[in-house]
Design a protein around this motif. Structure first.
Motif, short mmCIF file in Angstrom:
data_model
loop_
_atom_site.label_atom_id
_atom_site.label_comp_id
_atom_site.label_asym_id
_atom_site.label_seq_id
_atom_site.Cartn_x
_atom_site.Cartn_y
_atom_site.Cartn_z
N ASP A 141 34.15 47.59 49.32
CA ASP A 141 33.57 47.01 48.27
C ASP A 141 34.60 46.39 47.08
O ASP A 141 33.40 45.80 46.29
N PHE A 142 35.28 46.39 46.84
CA PHE A 142 36.20 45.86 46.25
C PHE A 142 37.84 45.41 47.01
O PHE A 142 37.93 45.55 47.70
N TYR A 143 37.62 44.22 46.04
CA TYR A 143 39.14 42.68 46.62
C TYR A 143 40.55 42.33 45.34
O TYR A 143 39.88 42.61 44.65
N MET A 144 41.50 42.09 46.10
CA MET A 144 42.51 42.14 45.32
C MET A 144 42.68 40.66 45.47
O MET A 144 43.40 40.03 46.18
N ILE A 196 32.71 37.21 42.72
CA ILE A 196 33.20 37.20 41.29
C ILE A 196 33.74 38.53 41.48
O ILE A 196 34.00 39.88 41.46
N SER A 197 35.35 37.97 40.35
CA SER A 197 36.75 39.32 40.10
C SER A 197 35.91 38.95 38.40
O SER A 197 35.11 38.32 37.69
N VAL A 198 35.88 40.50 37.84
CA VAL A 198 35.82 41.57 36.94
C VAL A 198 36.47 41.96 36.08
O VAL A 198 36.65 42.17 34.94
N ALA A 199 38.02 42.38 36.72
CA ALA A 199 39.33 42.00 36.39
C ALA A 199 39.74 41.64 36.40
O ALA A 199 40.31 41.27 37.97
N SER A 200 40.88 41.15 35.80
CA SER A 200 42.87 40.74 36.20
C SER A 200 43.93 42.10 35.61
O SER A 200 43.74 41.89 34.01
N ILE A 201 44.26 42.02 36.17
CA ILE A 201 45.55 43.56 35.50
C ILE A 201 45.81 43.06 35.72
O ILE A 201 46.93 43.22 34.97
N PHE A 202 46.82 42.04 36.89
CA PHE A 202 48.03 41.28 35.98
C PHE A 202 47.55 40.07 34.93
O PHE A 202 47.11 38.76 35.21
N PRO A 224 47.93 31.08 36.03
CA PRO A 224 46.00 32.15 36.57
C PRO A 224 46.17 33.53 36.56
O PRO A 224 47.76 34.21 35.89
N TYR A 225 45.46 34.11 36.31
CA TYR A 225 45.30 35.47 36.23
C TYR A 225 45.73 35.77 37.34
O TYR A 225 45.73 35.28 38.71
N SER A 226 45.89 37.17 37.78
CA SER A 226 46.76 37.93 38.97
C SER A 226 46.43 38.94 39.34
O SER A 226 45.63 39.91 38.66
N THR A 227 46.73 39.70 40.58
CA THR A 227 46.04 40.59 40.90
C THR A 227 44.41 40.91 40.17
O THR A 227 44.40 42.39 39.36
N MET A 228 43.68 40.27 40.56
CA MET A 228 42.14 40.67 40.22
C MET A 228 41.38 41.76 40.82
O MET A 228 41.83 42.24 42.34
N ILE A 229 40.14 42.34 39.77
CA ILE A 229 39.92 43.23 41.00
C ILE A 229 38.32 42.39 41.46
O ILE A 229 37.71 41.83 40.12
N THR A 230 38.17 41.90 42.48
CA THR A 230 36.98 41.19 42.94
C THR A 230 35.89 42.11 43.57
O THR A 230 36.47 42.58 44.46
N THR A 231 34.31 41.63 43.89
CA THR A 231 33.20 41.71 44.23
C THR A 231 32.03 41.41 44.47
O THR A 231 32.57 39.79 44.52
#
Length: 334
Positions: free
Chosen positions: A80-83, A100-106, A208-215
């Protein structure tokens, strides 16, 4: 979902819990981009301390690795989600894949270049004086192109392939090597007996953003509440991992990746804090996971400048900011 509907859903859930009936959790999976490590710690924390369950989720973490294909599994609807990351997002737009990425943890990519401590390299641009820079293919076509465009002295002849073996770098005082802030410096010091000079590319301007939550777009359209709950719970997990008791999370990490050590985990957490990997920029005031249109556009423009992305790419299809920058979890910071 409206506020009224959300409150009704919560009321039903509390009613079921009070009556002793089982409250069904939404089952979701998150595929990481490498073997379990402290850099994935917040997700493991949210599993270990019950944060995901508190948000009505049962989460399975599927660790990545050299033979994993978690990005492909996301595309196929198997996770359901990918880094993910912004370059992968943009590639998906070019390929017509609705990721689509919905958050960037890093907030900062932990990519670094390393130099010998006694090689006269004191600042990032001094790396241009070295004879050799060991780096992987991805770095060669992205940040090395950016380096040549933005700093004097970097040249094609410096490039040599990095084989994930630090021995050639350790043996050559006039060389630099790519690495990850949280891993290679630790390993090199163990092997060589000296600590390398560390230059974070994000602090030099390549950010760049990194370690994202992608769905997927389908997940966002059909289950936006699940997406929001997964994002919020993951963010809380990260605050708890960085500032709270992370022992159980680290046990889960070592269970998934038996080669991981307590020393490596402690080093990684310390470096993530020291360099503001999770908490810098907008995340300082709007919370871990924050993304902004301005920041994403800046990186896209840089990739266009070096020829990595086409100017006419509709890069805004690669991400959305509607799930983040809400201050979630900031009260957990100690």
């Amino acid at each position: 979902m409206t506020l009224k509907a959300s409150l009704a859903t919560l009321a039903i859930g509390f009613g079921l819990a009070a009556s002793g009936e089982a409250f069904a959790l939404d089952e979701v999976s998150y595929g990481t981009n490498w073997l379990a490590q402290a850099e994935h710690g917040g997700f493991y924390q949210a599993v270990a301390d019950g944060t995901y369950e508190k948000y009505g989720l049962k989460v399975t973490i599927m660790q990545g690795g050299p033979n994993a294909a978690n990005r492909s599994l996301l595309i196929a609807g198997k996770v359901d989600f990918y880094m993910g990351g912004p370059l992968g997002d943009m590639d998906a737009v070019k390929e017509g894949i609705p990721m689509i990425s919905v958050a960037s943890i890093f907030q900062k990519d932990p990519q670094v270049l390393l130099a010998h401590p006694d090689a006269g390299v004191e600042k990032f641009e001094d790396l241009a004086k070295l004879d050799t820079i060991f780096m992987g293919k991805d770095g060669y076509v992205t940040y090395f192109e950016w380096m040549k465009k933005n700093f004097k002295g970097f040249k094609e002849e410096q490039y040599k392939p990095y084989t994930f073996n630090p021995a050639p770098f350790i043996a050559d005082k006039k060389s630099a090597q790519q690495g990850y802030l949280t891993s290679e410096p630790y390993e090199i010091e163990k092997q060589a007996g000296w600590a390398p000079k560390v230059f974070l590319l994000a602090d030099a301007g390549y950010n760049p953003y990194s370690t994202m939550i992608t769905t997927t777009q389908s997940m966002i359209d059909k289950k936006p509440d699940v997406v929001q709950r997964f994002v919020d719970a993951s963010i809380e997990g990260w605050y708890n991992y960085i500032y709270g008791d992370n022992k159980k999370a680290n046990e889960l990490i070592k269970k998934d990746n038996p080669e991981m050590t307590d020393g490596q985990i402690a080093y990684s957490i310390a470096k993530m804090k020291e360099y503001g990997i999770l908490e810098s920029g907008e995340a300082l005031t709007k919370g871990i996971g924050c993304m902004t249109d301005e920041r994403y556009k800046t990186f896209f423009d840089e990739m266009v400048q070096i020829g990595v992305e086409p100017k006419d790419l509709d890069y805004k299809k690669a991400y959305t900011t509607k799930f983040v920058c809400k201050g979630v979890g900031m009260a957990l910071k100690k």
